[in-house]
Design an enzyme around this catalytic site. Structure first.
Site, PDB file in Angstrom:
ATOM      1  N   THR A 125      11.004  43.073  48.331  1.00 38.89           N
ATOM      2  CA  THR A 125      11.237  42.721  46.933  1.00 38.89           C
ATOM      3  C   THR A 125       9.952  42.600  46.129  1.00 38.89           C
ATOM      4  OG1 THR A 125      13.273  41.571  47.532  1.00 38.89           O
ATOM      5  CG2 THR A 125      12.318  41.045  45.395  1.00 38.89           C
ATOM      6  N   LYS A 150      12.816  43.818  40.991  1.00 36.66           N
ATOM      7  CA  LYS A 150      13.549  42.932  40.112  1.00 36.66           C
ATOM      8  C   LYS A 150      13.251  43.277  38.654  1.00 36.66           C
ATOM      9  CE  LYS A 150      15.572  40.197  43.137  1.00 36.66           C
ATOM     10  NZ  LYS A 150      17.044  40.044  43.215  1.00 36.66           N
ATOM     11  N   ASP A 175      17.073  45.940  40.702  1.00 44.68           N
ATOM     12  CA  ASP A 175      18.044  44.840  40.684  1.00 44.68           C
ATOM     13  C   ASP A 175      17.881  44.071  39.383  1.00 44.68           C
ATOM     14  OD1 ASP A 175      19.828  42.851  41.142  1.00 44.68           O
ATOM     15  OD2 ASP A 175      18.779  41.968  42.851  1.00 44.68           O
ATOM     16  N   LYS A 246      26.702  39.899  51.003  1.00 45.13           N
ATOM     17  CA  LYS A 246      25.805  38.821  51.413  1.00 45.13           C
ATOM     18  C   LYS A 246      26.644  37.747  52.096  1.00 45.13           C
ATOM     19  CE  LYS A 246      22.487  39.411  47.619  1.00 45.13           C
ATOM     20  NZ  LYS A 246      21.952  38.809  46.367  1.00 45.13           N
ATOM     21  N   CYS A 274      20.718  39.626  51.044  1.00 47.68           N
ATOM     22  CA  CYS A 274      20.469  38.245  51.460  1.00 47.68           C
ATOM     23  C   CYS A 274      20.007  37.424  50.276  1.00 47.68           C
ATOM     24  CB  CYS A 274      19.397  38.206  52.546  1.00 47.68           C
ATOM     25  SG  CYS A 274      17.750  38.752  51.998  1.00 47.68           S
TER      26      CYS A 274
END
Length: 327
Positions: A125, A150, A175, A246, A274
């Site tokens: 990420t 992100k 995302d 998730k 997750c």
């Protein structure tokens, strides 16, 4: 010896900060459910998530409420009816899988008929920030095979372009965490397509994503906040191409397995994701993700310190758990 339940709350500092469109975290607040049964001990971890109205206090209260049932011998099947989907049920469900594996000496993988577990390529990420800062994060991780970036502001084009320039060889998942305004959706999807983005996750708010059914989608779009359990799937078929499963949303591995099977039957691609948690939370998800198209199980890589023993990570790969950790 009767079955017993222990509830343990922990805080694991994040390495730096973790920022998405809804805010910044500096630590992962987790709850472990520890079930002791016939001389064996099973562990499950959950991450309470404020987006869904969960706190460590509310999740601990849910666990205390079902303590009598758990200690009386509650089964995983009965658990699905005794508790709603969410973090608390996830901790219990995964602890029941683990204690069953240790008590019977039959691994969770064997129960799932997973003959050969393999290491998986997981996303890493890149936190939301200004374009230059995000480019620096991407450049530092440009050797990874898959980056999850992100986004989620009204103008993310500069962020997308900065990350792609910094990591030209990486596959990219964007995302937005429900953060794109409707009027920017088509523009952002076109830019994503032009940059060779692999997948866009939850661009619009859950419950306000009808526009996805009305437009051309030049990039695969994945539901996250819009999908929690099997019952959500049918209504999303015209809006999404993939779903993010998730365990903290489904309420454990048991429901996640059922959800994955139904999603595959309906034609969705599968992503296994997750919350920011430790290797204990990721371990059952690694089993779930063995045939998933997209894997995002980098939670421990975002922490300053993981549990020991933890999962083995190397480069972009995560290995299946050893029995000492889970399953």
């Amino acid at each position: 010896m009767p079955r017993s339940l222990e509830i343990k709350t922990d805080s694991f500092p994040i390495a730096g900060t973790f920022t998405i469109s809804r805010g910044t975290k500096t630590s992962a607040e987790v709850i472990a459910c520890i079930i002791r049964d016939a001389g064996s001990t099973g562990w499950g971890e959950c991450v309470p998530y404020r987006r869904y109205g969960e706190t460590t206090e509310s999740v601990a209260a849910q666990l205390e409420a079902v303590r009598p049932l758990i200690e009386a011998g509650l089964s995983r099947d009965d658990l699905q009816r005794a508790m709603p989907p969410g973090a608390a049920r996830n901790a219990v469900d995964c602890a029941l899988w683990d204690v069953e594996a240790k008590r019977t000496e039959i691994s969770a993988a064997a129960r799932l008929h997973l003959a050969e577990l393999r290491p998986l390529t997981t996303a890493f990420t890149i936190s939301l920030g200004e374009p230059d800062a995000m480019a620096a994060q991407a450049r530092a991780n440009a050797g990874r095979a898959l980056l999850k970036v992100k986004v989620g502001t009204g103008d993310d084009e500069s962020r997308m372009r900065a990350v792609r320039m910094a990591a030209p060889g990486a596959a990219i998942i964007l995302d937005a965490n429900e953060g794109w305004p409707e009027h920017t959706l088509e523009h952002h999807l076109r830019v994503a397509a032009d940059l060779g983005v692999t997948l866009v996750e939850q661009p619009l708010p859950a419950g306000k994503d009808e526009l996805l059914a009305e437009i051309d989608r030049p990039v695969l779009v994945c539901a996250d906040e819009s999908v929690h359990h099997t019952g959500d799937l049918a209504s999303l078929r015209d809006r999404y191409d993939a779903i993010n499963i998730k365990l903290d949303k489904t309420g454990g591995l048991t429901e996640a397995l059922a959800m994955k099977a139904e999603a595959q039957r309906l034609g969705f691609k599968i992503m296994v994701g997750c919350m920011v948690g430790t290797s204990l939370a990721m371990a059952p998800a690694v089993l779930l993700a063995q045939d998933a198209e997209f894997v995002d199980l980098d939670g421990p890589l975002l922490l300053a310190q993981d549990r020991a023993p933890g999962l083995h990570y190397a480069a972009s790969l995560v290995w299946p758990p050893e029995p000492a950790l889970w399953g």
